[in-house]
Design a protein around this motif. Structure first.
Motif, PDB file in Angstrom:
ATOM      1  N   GLY A 114      74.909  42.108  -9.001  1.00  0.00           N
ATOM      2  CA  GLY A 114      74.751  42.647 -10.350  1.00  0.00           C
ATOM      3  C   GLY A 114      75.349  41.736 -11.406  1.00  0.00           C
ATOM      4  O   GLY A 114      75.117  41.938 -12.602  1.00  0.00           O
ATOM      5  N   ASN A 115      76.137  40.749 -10.993  1.00  0.00           N
ATOM      6  CA  ASN A 115      76.699  39.789 -11.936  1.00  0.00           C
ATOM      7  C   ASN A 115      75.582  38.951 -12.534  1.00  0.00           C
ATOM      8  O   ASN A 115      74.564  38.690 -11.884  1.00  0.00           O
ATOM      9  N   ARG A 116      75.806  38.517 -13.775  1.00  0.00           N
ATOM     10  CA  ARG A 116      74.817  37.701 -14.469  1.00  0.00           C
ATOM     11  C   ARG A 116      75.418  36.369 -14.878  1.00  0.00           C
ATOM     12  O   ARG A 116      76.614  36.251 -15.128  1.00  0.00           O
ATOM     13  N   LYS A 117      74.523  35.396 -14.980  1.00  0.00           N
ATOM     14  CA  LYS A 117      74.884  34.054 -15.444  1.00  0.00           C
ATOM     15  C   LYS A 117      73.871  33.657 -16.504  1.00  0.00           C
ATOM     16  O   LYS A 117      72.673  33.838 -16.328  1.00  0.00           O
ATOM     17  N   MET A 118      74.357  33.114 -17.617  1.00  0.00           N
ATOM     18  CA  MET A 118      73.493  32.592 -18.667  1.00  0.00           C
ATOM     19  C   MET A 118      73.605  31.070 -18.631  1.00  0.00           C
ATOM     20  O   MET A 118      74.700  30.516 -18.540  1.00  0.00           O
ATOM     21  N   SER A 119      72.466  30.404 -18.700  1.00  0.00           N
ATOM     22  CA  SER A 119      72.426  28.940 -18.779  1.00  0.00           C
ATOM     23  C   SER A 119      71.594  28.544 -19.994  1.00  0.00           C
ATOM     24  O   SER A 119      70.564  29.154 -20.262  1.00  0.00           O
ATOM     25  N   ALA A 120      72.053  27.521 -20.686  1.00  0.00           N
ATOM     26  CA  ALA A 120      71.315  27.010 -21.840  1.00  0.00           C
ATOM     27  C   ALA A 120      71.767  25.576 -22.097  1.00  0.00           C
ATOM     28  O   ALA A 120      72.723  25.096 -21.483  1.00  0.00           O
ATOM     29  N   THR A 121      71.070  24.908 -22.996  1.00  0.00           N
ATOM     30  CA  THR A 121      71.496  23.584 -23.445  1.00  0.00           C
ATOM     31  C   THR A 121      71.697  23.633 -24.951  1.00  0.00           C
ATOM     32  O   THR A 121      71.029  24.391 -25.657  1.00  0.00           O
ATOM     33  N   LEU A 122      72.629  22.820 -25.422  1.00  0.00           N
ATOM     34  CA  LEU A 122      72.934  22.753 -26.846  1.00  0.00           C
ATOM     35  C   LEU A 122      72.938  21.285 -27.258  1.00  0.00           C
ATOM     36  O   LEU A 122      73.545  20.445 -26.582  1.00  0.00           O
ATOM     37  N   ALA A 123      72.260  20.983 -28.349  1.00  0.00           N
ATOM     38  CA  ALA A 123      72.215  19.615 -28.875  1.00  0.00           C
ATOM     39  C   ALA A 123      73.124  19.519 -30.089  1.00  0.00           C
ATOM     40  O   ALA A 123      73.039  20.334 -31.005  1.00  0.00           O
ATOM     41  N   THR A 124      73.998  18.528 -30.074  1.00  0.00           N
ATOM     42  CA  THR A 124      74.808  18.209 -31.248  1.00  0.00           C
ATOM     43  C   THR A 124      74.399  16.813 -31.696  1.00  0.00           C
ATOM     44  O   THR A 124      74.238  15.919 -30.870  1.00  0.00           O
ATOM     45  N   THR A 125      74.208  16.643 -32.986  1.00  0.00           N
ATOM     46  CA  THR A 125      73.723  15.367 -33.505  1.00  0.00           C
ATOM     47  C   THR A 125      74.663  14.843 -34.580  1.00  0.00           C
ATOM     48  O   THR A 125      75.018  15.566 -35.511  1.00  0.00           O
ATOM     49  N   GLU A 126      75.053  13.594 -34.404  1.00  0.00           N
ATOM     50  CA  GLU A 126      75.829  12.885 -35.420  1.00  0.00           C
ATOM     51  C   GLU A 126      74.854  11.994 -36.174  1.00  0.00           C
ATOM     52  O   GLU A 126      74.045  11.289 -35.573  1.00  0.00           O
ATOM     53  N   ARG A 127      74.897  12.064 -37.469  1.00  0.00           N
ATOM     54  CA  ARG A 127      73.999  11.258 -38.294  1.00  0.00           C
ATOM     55  C   ARG A 127      74.836  10.308 -39.133  1.00  0.00           C
ATOM     56  O   ARG A 127      75.794  10.699 -39.784  1.00  0.00           O
ATOM     57  N   TYR A 128      74.445   9.036 -39.094  1.00  0.00           N
ATOM     58  CA  TYR A 128      75.157   8.028 -39.874  1.00  0.00           C
ATOM     59  C   TYR A 128      74.177   6.940 -40.307  1.00  0.00           C
ATOM     60  O   TYR A 128      73.049   6.891 -39.845  1.00  0.00           O
ATOM     61  N   ARG A 129      74.634   6.104 -41.221  1.00  0.00           N
ATOM     62  CA  ARG A 129      73.808   4.994 -41.688  1.00  0.00           C
ATOM     63  C   ARG A 129      74.236   3.719 -40.965  1.00  0.00           C
ATOM     64  O   ARG A 129      75.426   3.455 -40.817  1.00  0.00           O
ATOM     65  N   ASP A 130      73.232   2.929 -40.534  1.00  0.00           N
ATOM     66  CA  ASP A 130      73.528   1.668 -39.872  1.00  0.00           C
ATOM     67  C   ASP A 130      73.748   0.567 -40.914  1.00  0.00           C
ATOM     68  O   ASP A 130      73.761   0.839 -42.126  1.00  0.00           O
ATOM     69  N   ARG A 131      73.911  -0.650 -40.455  1.00  0.00           N
ATOM     70  CA  ARG A 131      74.180  -1.776 -41.371  1.00  0.00           C
ATOM     71  C   ARG A 131      73.048  -2.025 -42.352  1.00  0.00           C
ATOM     72  O   ARG A 131      73.254  -2.569 -43.433  1.00  0.00           O
ATOM     73  N   ASP A 132      71.827  -1.639 -41.962  1.00  0.00           N
ATOM     74  CA  ASP A 132      70.666  -1.826 -42.848  1.00  0.00           C
ATOM     75  C   ASP A 132      70.424  -0.607 -43.730  1.00  0.00           C
ATOM     76  O   ASP A 132      69.375  -0.487 -44.339  1.00  0.00           O
ATOM     77  N   ASN A 133      71.375   0.308 -43.766  1.00  0.00           N
ATOM     78  CA  ASN A 133      71.328   1.514 -44.583  1.00  0.00           C
ATOM     79  C   ASN A 133      70.245   2.505 -44.131  1.00  0.00           C
ATOM     80  O   ASN A 133      69.773   3.316 -44.911  1.00  0.00           O
ATOM     81  N   ASN A 134      69.848   2.428 -42.859  1.00  0.00           N
ATOM     82  CA  ASN A 134      68.892   3.378 -42.287  1.00  0.00           C
ATOM     83  C   ASN A 134      69.650   4.497 -41.582  1.00  0.00           C
ATOM     84  O   ASN A 134      70.689   4.258 -40.968  1.00  0.00           O
ATOM     85  N   TRP A 135      69.098   5.708 -41.668  1.00  0.00           N
ATOM     86  CA  TRP A 135      69.721   6.834 -40.975  1.00  0.00           C
ATOM     87  C   TRP A 135      69.520   6.684 -39.469  1.00  0.00           C
ATOM     88  O   TRP A 135      68.425   6.374 -39.000  1.00  0.00           O
ATOM     89  N   VAL A 136      70.575   6.935 -38.713  1.00  0.00           N
ATOM     90  CA  VAL A 136      70.531   6.900 -37.255  1.00  0.00           C
ATOM     91  C   VAL A 136      71.064   8.237 -36.753  1.00  0.00           C
ATOM     92  O   VAL A 136      72.125   8.692 -37.191  1.00  0.00           O
ATOM     93  N   ASP A 137      70.312   8.872 -35.872  1.00  0.00           N
ATOM     94  CA  ASP A 137      70.747  10.123 -35.246  1.00  0.00           C
ATOM     95  C   ASP A 137      71.176   9.835 -33.821  1.00  0.00           C
ATOM     96  O   ASP A 137      70.437   9.200 -33.065  1.00  0.00           O
ATOM     97  N   GLN A 138      72.362  10.295 -33.473  1.00  0.00           N
ATOM     98  CA  GLN A 138      72.855  10.159 -32.105  1.00  0.00           C
ATOM     99  C   GLN A 138      73.080  11.576 -31.564  1.00  0.00           C
ATOM    100  O   GLN A 138      73.957  12.289 -32.035  1.00  0.00           O
ATOM    101  N   THR A 139      72.244  11.976 -30.606  1.00  0.00           N
ATOM    102  CA  THR A 139      72.275  13.341 -30.093  1.00  0.00           C
ATOM    103  C   THR A 139      72.929  13.390 -28.721  1.00  0.00           C
ATOM    104  O   THR A 139      72.630  12.578 -27.847  1.00  0.00           O
ATOM    105  N   GLU A 140      73.828  14.339 -28.547  1.00  0.00           N
ATOM    106  CA  GLU A 140      74.455  14.629 -27.257  1.00  0.00           C
ATOM    107  C   GLU A 140      73.947  15.986 -26.790  1.00  0.00           C
ATOM    108  O   GLU A 140      73.836  16.926 -27.590  1.00  0.00           O
TER     109      GLU A 140
END
Length: 150
Positions: free
Chosen positions: A25-51
């Motif tokens: 009767g026990n339950r388990k929940m599983s899911a995934t979560l994305a966290t994204t860091e957004r920054y500008r590179d040397r050429d001033n373009n947006w870069v998204d880094q997702t974990e």
């Protein structure tokens, strides 16, 4: 000396939560979560880094999520608290594998993604906004807050 294993994440669900009910009767929940860091590179373009983070909840929290399952859907912005756990298992080929998961103690929906009757994302009022750091060079830049990392 005491130690602390605490994880706080704010990100978007990568899939609808999956609920597993065991014979006991026990339950388990599983899911995934994305966290994204957004920054500008040397050429001033947006870069998204997702974990990507594997989430697991047990007991009363899993039961609560199972009963309100339709309220948590892929793309929803979530606040999650928990602790890191690494477990080992043997895959079908007999190879030992390791997986790191966030064992969730608290989960809260911050931004409603879609309503059950809708097929597209509906913008909602943002509940959480981190204060800009005084020495953050990107603090004055405007970043889109509704981009999904998937």
């Amino acid at each position: 000396m005491a130690s602390l294993n605490k994880v706080i994440l704010i990100g978007r669900l990568g899939k609808d939560p999956e609920i597993t009910t065991f014979e006991s009767g026990n339950r388990k929940m599983s899911a995934t979560l994305a966290t994204t860091e957004r920054y500008r590179d040397r050429d001033n373009n947006w870069v998204d880094q997702t974990e990507w983070h594997n989430l697991v909840a047990w007991g009363n929290l899993a039961n609560d999520i199972a009963e309100k399952r339709r309220n948590y859907a892929k793309g929803d912005m979530m606040y999650v608290e928990g602790r890191l756990r690494t477990r080992q298992y043997t895959d079908a080929q007999g190879i030992n594998r390791f997986v790191t998961e966030v064992q969730v103690d608290k989960i809260m929906q911050l931004v409603s993604g879609r309503q059950p009757s809708q097929s597209s994302y509906a913008p909602q009022e943002q509940v959480y906004q981190a204060p800009a750091a005084a020495n953050d060079p990107l603090a004055g830049d405007s970043m889109p807050q509704d981009d999904l990392p998937f």
